[in-house]
Write a protein that holds these residues in place. Sequence first.
Motif, PDB file in Angstrom:
ATOM      1  N   TYR A 150     -46.951   7.616   7.081  1.00  0.00           N
ATOM      2  CA  TYR A 150     -46.372   7.450   8.306  1.00  0.00           C
ATOM      3  C   TYR A 150     -46.964   6.528   9.173  1.00  0.00           C
ATOM      4  O   TYR A 150     -47.988   6.516   9.482  1.00  0.00           O
ATOM      5  CB  TYR A 150     -46.539   8.679   8.852  1.00  0.00           C
ATOM      6  CG  TYR A 150     -46.180   9.077  10.404  1.00  0.00           C
ATOM      7  CD1 TYR A 150     -45.143   8.141  10.873  1.00  0.00           C
ATOM      8  CD2 TYR A 150     -46.744  10.392  11.053  1.00  0.00           C
ATOM      9  CE1 TYR A 150     -44.789   8.621  12.044  1.00  0.00           C
ATOM     10  CE2 TYR A 150     -46.087  10.700  12.371  1.00  0.00           C
ATOM     11  CZ  TYR A 150     -45.170   9.568  12.907  1.00  0.00           C
ATOM     12  OH  TYR A 150     -44.651   9.911  14.151  1.00  0.00           O
ATOM     13  N   GLY A 151     -46.057   5.451   9.595  1.00  0.00           N
ATOM     14  CA  GLY A 151     -46.660   4.152  10.138  1.00  0.00           C
ATOM     15  C   GLY A 151     -45.973   4.373  11.776  1.00  0.00           C
ATOM     16  O   GLY A 151     -45.154   4.883  11.919  1.00  0.00           O
ATOM     17  N   GLY A 152     -46.652   3.620  12.689  1.00  0.00           N
ATOM     18  CA  GLY A 152     -46.401   3.445  14.174  1.00  0.00           C
ATOM     19  C   GLY A 152     -47.222   2.533  14.810  1.00  0.00           C
ATOM     20  O   GLY A 152     -48.283   2.033  14.264  1.00  0.00           O
ATOM     21  N   ARG A 153     -46.878   2.349  16.134  1.00  0.00           N
ATOM     22  CA  ARG A 153     -47.583   1.139  16.694  1.00  0.00           C
ATOM     23  C   ARG A 153     -48.998   1.758  16.865  1.00  0.00           C
ATOM     24  O   ARG A 153     -49.787   0.726  16.929  1.00  0.00           O
ATOM     25  CB  ARG A 153     -46.900   0.853  17.953  1.00  0.00           C
ATOM     26  CG  ARG A 153     -45.701   0.172  17.780  1.00  0.00           C
ATOM     27  CD  ARG A 153     -45.118  -0.392  19.240  1.00  0.00           C
ATOM     28  NE  ARG A 153     -43.665  -1.048  19.004  1.00  0.00           N
ATOM     29  CZ  ARG A 153     -42.425  -0.540  19.067  1.00  0.00           C
ATOM     30  NH1 ARG A 153     -42.492   0.456  20.062  1.00  0.00           N
ATOM     31  NH2 ARG A 153     -41.623  -1.117  18.762  1.00  0.00           N
ATOM     32  N   ALA A 154     -48.968   2.911  17.589  1.00  0.00           N
ATOM     33  CA  ALA A 154     -50.308   3.287  17.801  1.00  0.00           C
ATOM     34  C   ALA A 154     -50.439   5.050  17.616  1.00  0.00           C
ATOM     35  O   ALA A 154     -49.418   5.595  17.838  1.00  0.00           O
ATOM     36  CB  ALA A 154     -50.861   3.227  19.206  1.00  0.00           C
ATOM     37  N   ARG A 155     -51.485   5.435  17.303  1.00  0.00           N
ATOM     38  CA  ARG A 155     -51.604   6.933  16.873  1.00  0.00           C
ATOM     39  C   ARG A 155     -51.131   7.736  18.056  1.00  0.00           C
ATOM     40  O   ARG A 155     -50.424   8.736  17.889  1.00  0.00           O
ATOM     41  CB  ARG A 155     -53.123   7.255  16.599  1.00  0.00           C
ATOM     42  CG  ARG A 155     -53.377   8.651  16.205  1.00  0.00           C
ATOM     43  CD  ARG A 155     -54.865   8.926  15.913  1.00  0.00           C
ATOM     44  NE  ARG A 155     -55.180   8.510  14.759  1.00  0.00           N
ATOM     45  CZ  ARG A 155     -54.895   8.975  13.350  1.00  0.00           C
ATOM     46  NH1 ARG A 155     -54.516  10.288  13.398  1.00  0.00           N
ATOM     47  NH2 ARG A 155     -55.281   8.438  12.333  1.00  0.00           N
TER      48      ARG A 155
END
Length: 186
Positions: A150-155
Motif C-alpha cells: 500500500y503506497g501513498g504520498r504520506a502515512r
Amino acid sequence: MIDTDTSLPTSTENRMTLTVAARTVVADAVVELTLAHPAGWPLPQWTPGAHLDLVLGPNLVRQYSLCGDPGDRSAYRVAVLREPDSRGGSLAVHDILTVGAMLDTQGPRNNFALVDAQEYLFIAGGIGITPLLPMIATAEAQGIPFRLVYGGRARSSMAYVEHLENRYPGRVTICPQDEVGHLDLP
C-alpha cells in the motif's frame, strides 16, 4: 440529491434514499461516510469490489467503492478523498454532507469483482485502498494467503493504515512516498 428532508424515502430497483448515519475522518483529506436506510431496513447485498453511485446534485453522480463489510446489511461505507481540483463530487461530500443528510443512491454494482485464486497480492495506491478492504477481509475469512503493498504520498494521508497493520500483521507493507519513495512495482 442531497436533501435535509426527513420523510421516509422511496425505493425502486437499485435506487434508494439513504441517510448519512456517520461521518468519520480516516486520514488527511479523507472522510468515510456510513450510509443507512432511515427506517433501518436492510440494504441490498453486495460483493467485494462493488461501488455505489451517490447523487450529489443535478447532473452530479459519482461512484465510490464500498469499503465496509459485505455481510453487514445495516449500512454501506464509502471513503472519499477531497480533491482540490474536484469537478464537484468530492467537494460536495466534504463540504455539504453532514450526519442526518438524505442522499439518493443507486446500486451497488460490481465491475471489479474479486476473482478466485489460491493466493493474492493486493497493490493499492492512496484512496485506491477502498475496494481492496473487503477483498482482503474475504481472503482472510476464507483462509487464502495474501499480501498487501500500500503506497501513498504520506502515512497521514493513507486511509486505514492502522486498521490494516493491526488486523493483518506481517502481511501488509506500508510505503509512504515521503518515507520510502515510490513503490518499486517491478
